[in-house]
Design a protein around this motif. Structure first.
Motif, PDB file in Angstrom:
ATOM      1  N   VAL A   1       0.740  -1.040  -0.119  1.00 15.58           N
ATOM      2  CA  VAL A   1       0.199   0.235   0.043  1.00 15.58           C
ATOM      3  C   VAL A   1       1.035   1.417   0.117  1.00 15.58           C
ATOM      4  O   VAL A   1       0.612   2.133  -0.736  1.00 15.58           O
ATOM      5  CB  VAL A   1      -0.900  -0.012   1.081  1.00 15.58           C
ATOM      6  CG1 VAL A   1      -1.822   1.364   1.191  1.00 15.58           C
ATOM      7  CG2 VAL A   1      -2.003  -1.229   1.142  1.00 15.58           C
ATOM      8  N   THR A   2       1.963   1.157   0.743  1.00 14.78           N
ATOM      9  CA  THR A   2       2.942   2.350   0.755  1.00 14.78           C
ATOM     10  C   THR A   2       3.612   2.575  -0.576  1.00 14.78           C
ATOM     11  O   THR A   2       3.661   3.628  -1.048  1.00 14.78           O
ATOM     12  CB  THR A   2       3.732   2.082   1.929  1.00 14.78           C
ATOM     13  OG1 THR A   2       3.519   2.099   3.104  1.00 14.78           O
ATOM     14  CG2 THR A   2       4.989   3.340   1.975  1.00 14.78           C
ATOM     15  N   ALA A   3       3.648   1.251  -1.468  1.00 17.11           N
ATOM     16  CA  ALA A   3       4.320   1.371  -2.572  1.00 17.11           C
ATOM     17  C   ALA A   3       3.592   2.095  -3.567  1.00 17.11           C
ATOM     18  O   ALA A   3       4.037   2.589  -4.386  1.00 17.11           O
ATOM     19  CB  ALA A   3       4.668  -0.027  -2.990  1.00 17.11           C
ATOM     20  N   MET A   4       2.117   2.108  -3.118  1.00 20.58           N
ATOM     21  CA  MET A   4       1.310   2.860  -4.350  1.00 20.58           C
ATOM     22  C   MET A   4       1.055   4.074  -4.185  1.00 20.58           C
ATOM     23  O   MET A   4       0.304   4.939  -4.845  1.00 20.58           O
ATOM     24  CB  MET A   4       0.045   2.055  -4.382  1.00 20.58           C
ATOM     25  CG  MET A   4       0.002   0.628  -4.763  1.00 20.58           C
ATOM     26  SD  MET A   4      -1.651  -0.033  -5.163  1.00 20.58           S
ATOM     27  CE  MET A   4      -2.067  -0.253  -3.540  1.00 20.58           C
ATOM     28  N   LEU A   5       1.682   4.507  -2.811  1.00 21.04           N
ATOM     29  CA  LEU A   5       1.377   6.082  -2.694  1.00 21.04           C
ATOM     30  C   LEU A   5       1.604   7.230  -3.505  1.00 21.04           C
ATOM     31  O   LEU A   5       1.269   8.037  -3.791  1.00 21.04           O
ATOM     32  CB  LEU A   5       2.153   6.729  -1.220  1.00 21.04           C
ATOM     33  CG  LEU A   5       1.581   6.081   0.010  1.00 21.04           C
ATOM     34  CD1 LEU A   5       2.272   6.674   1.159  1.00 21.04           C
ATOM     35  CD2 LEU A   5       0.042   6.438   0.129  1.00 21.04           C
ATOM     36  N   PRO A   6       2.816   6.844  -4.381  1.00 21.81           N
ATOM     37  CA  PRO A   6       3.284   7.598  -5.593  1.00 21.81           C
ATOM     38  C   PRO A   6       1.989   8.058  -6.881  1.00 21.81           C
ATOM     39  O   PRO A   6       2.329   9.175  -7.181  1.00 21.81           O
ATOM     40  CB  PRO A   6       4.649   7.085  -6.088  1.00 21.81           C
ATOM     41  CG  PRO A   6       5.135   6.261  -5.250  1.00 21.81           C
ATOM     42  CD  PRO A   6       4.013   5.747  -4.227  1.00 21.81           C
ATOM     43  N   VAL A   7       1.296   6.928  -6.745  1.00 22.53           N
ATOM     44  CA  VAL A   7       0.272   7.129  -7.883  1.00 22.53           C
ATOM     45  C   VAL A   7      -0.585   8.491  -7.374  1.00 22.53           C
ATOM     46  O   VAL A   7      -1.228   8.950  -8.314  1.00 22.53           O
ATOM     47  CB  VAL A   7      -0.497   5.628  -7.800  1.00 22.53           C
ATOM     48  CG1 VAL A   7      -1.547   6.000  -8.826  1.00 22.53           C
ATOM     49  CG2 VAL A   7       0.430   4.566  -8.550  1.00 22.53           C
TER      50      VAL A   7
END
Length: 581
Positions: free
Chosen positions: A61-67
């Protein structure tokens, strides 16, 4: 006092929620005290770093924050962020995971493990070596976690054959120690065994067996972590390196599956041997008392352990068609990846348009075959035999099995790393931070390599190796010859040996209940030092020759020189004198 204690416990219960709420507020000054784009990007990077290190949110979930954060904060448009989540590097990783799931499906990994153990013999020192070789080899293709989970039960079965049940061994040791120390200063004279062994001898022997048991358990996760560094698909940081190189330096074609293997495999073998010597020395595997002097007394236990290995291997039966097919495709997978463009000879990729075929193409071609290749030997007579059973067609791998085995969260994590790297590049943050780190470039190269490797190896003890390399690689890319620091940084991220929480393999071994934290710290501290020295040696010998590290590469100039920091002169790497080691 009781009220304070109760309040502290409640705070601890909601620590993740507090981190999620307070971290964005604490980091707000970055948005106003730094250049606009660099400040915004640093805000997102540190926010993700805190969430990754504390796991306040699931890693994926943290990895998707840039989106959501990069477009809304004006750092990077969505159409540039989203494609980062499925670069060809992700497909290479996916193909490796699918191949691993097929190997596990048909038990080929277990056959390999038992065969190696049959070859090395049953002396503890050699068994530790066999365990480490097998774990390292499997980890080159399977995940480190899966390798550790598969090897530990095999190790426990062999140890029980050598020494008996561990719980009984612990009870006997406690009982002997309790009975023997009642009278201080009196030598151990009580005979506790029919063969004439004294309490002192039995206690010493039991302690020694406990040490060997710990050595067996601790060598497996360490070897799995070391083995994963040898191939690009072996561990996530390696793939992040190749992905970020393609993003930052599109003209760089020095690193692919073959060239990385040619560099990292000798490093892995060298470090594995050093690790084996240290673990065997520390936990008794090299002690001549066990290996040589008491061979006759231990012959029965060793024969029993050898019988267990032989029996387990016999139960596997002769290699069947499915195992043979998987072995063939596994070897073909490795050979094609290695020979696509190995640099030192002409690879088969020259038969296609230049730049069109990548390692990801190779991997997907091979694993796609697994979904339709039969798991049973085809027979022409089946078509003409009316009495033959109409059994359903079963391929080597089903998509359902692949879905269950592939950790999709790791693929998202890789994508998040590539998106973060893209944001750091486009915003100029990497160059901005790199400008402040330029003094490192003035340090003797070998010292700088050791410093960076040591720093990341320590940092990854508390954070996942994937998150660590995602955070630091964009900054390291701005220093001197990018490969000179990026390669050891990537490798060092896999050297997390000191704590149970450092990596999932460490956690699995620690969860057995037979290891103490001090065992891992004592062993892992020296392992970290050996790893740092091994990487430094590799980078300053065959690594320099393979990747031309003594000069600043032309493929790196356009990106670095066009960054927002224009007044920084990036020095070339000075020639390194081996006598300075």
């Amino acid at each position: 006092m009781e009220t304070i204690s109760t309040f502290a416990k409640k705070l601890w219960c909601v620590k993740k929620q507090l981190i999620l709420f307070l971290t964005p507020l604490i980091l707000l000054p970055l948005l106003f005290g730094l250049p606009e784009k660099e400040g915004k990007c640093l805000y997102v990077v540190l926010l993700m770093a805190v969430f990754w290190c504390t796991e306040a949110l699931p890693l994926a979930v943290t990895a998707m924050l840039p989106v959501c954060l990069f477009p809304t904060m004006g750092i990077l448009p969505s159409k540039k962020v989203c494609p980062q989540y499925f670069l060809d590097t992700n497909f290479l990783f996916l193909s490796g995971l699918v191949m691993a799931s097929a190997i596990e499906e048909w038990g080929l990994h277990r056959r390999i493990a038992l065969k190696v153990l049959k070859i090395v013999g049953v002396k503890p020192a050699w068994l530790i070596l066999g365990m480490m070789i097998t774990s390292a080899f499997l980890s080159m293709w399977l995940s480190n976690t899966a390798t550790t989970a598969m090897m530990l039960p095999i190790a426990n079965a062999i140890l029980e054959s050598l020494f008996g049940d561990l719980a009984t061994l612990k009870e006997n040791l406690l009982s002997i120690c309790g009975n023997s120390f009642k009278t201080v200063g009196i030598a151990f004279q009580v005979k506790l065994r029919s063969d004439g062994s004294t309490a002192e001898e039995i206690r010493t022997e039991s302690e020694y067996q406990m040490k060997v048991w710990k050595g067996f358990l601790i060598c497996i996760p360490y070897a799995a972590s070391i083995g994963g560094t040898a191939t690009l698909t072996g561990t996530a940081p390696n793939l992040i390196l190749i992905g970020q190189l393609k993003s930052y330096f599109p003209e760089c074609d020095l690193i692919n599956f073959g060239s990385w293997f040619a560099f990292a495999f000798p490093l892995m073998v060298f470090f594995l041997i050093l690790g084996w010597l240290w673990i065997s020395f520390l936990y008794g595997g090299l002690n001549t008392r066990l290996c040589v002097k008491k061979q006759d007394e231990r012959a029965q236990a060793e024969a029993k352990a050898e019988a267990v290995i032989d029996e387990d291997y016999r139960k596997l039966g002769p290699i069947n068609f499915a195992e043979g097919a998987i072995a063939f495709f596994f070897i073909l997978f490795a050979v094609l990846l290695f020979t696509r463009d190995p640099k030192f000879v002409t690879g088969w990729s020259t038969f296609f348009n230049k730049g069109y075929v990548s390692d990801a193409t190779t991997g997907v071609i091979i694993v796609s075959i697994l979904f339709f290749f039969p798991s049973q030997k085809p027979s022409l007579s089946w078509w003409f035999d009316s009495r033959a059973p109409n059994t359903p067609y079963v391929p080597l791998l089903s998509w359902k099995k692949a879905q269950e085995c592939v950790p999709w969260n790791i693929i998202l994590l890789l994508g998040g790393g590539f998106a973060m790297a893209k944001g750091c590049e486009e915003s100029g943050l990497a160059a901005w931070i790199g400008a402040y780190l330029q003094p490192i470039a003035q340090v003797p190269p070998a010292v700088a390599v050791m410093f960076i490797t040591a720093f990341l190896a320590c940092f990854t003890e508390f954070a996942s190796n994937t998150a660590t390399i995602i955070i630091f690689l964009p900054v390291i890319a701005e220093l001197v010859n990018p490969l000179y620091f990026m390669i050891p940084a990537t490798t060092g991220c896999s050297f997390a040996f000191m704590l149970p929480v450092s990596t999932p393999p460490n956690s699995i071994a620690f969860a057995s209940g037979h290891l103490l934290v001090k065992d891992m710290v004592k062993t892992g501290f020296v392992m970290n030092i050996l790893g740092i020295l091994s990487v430094s040696l590799a980078m300053n010998t065959w690594g320099r020759a393979m990747f031309s590290l003594e000069t600043y590469p032309d493929w790196a100039r356009p990106v670095n020189m066009s960054s927002t920091v224009t007044d920084i002169q990036l020095p070339s790497v000075p020639p390194f004198n081996l006598t300075s080691l």
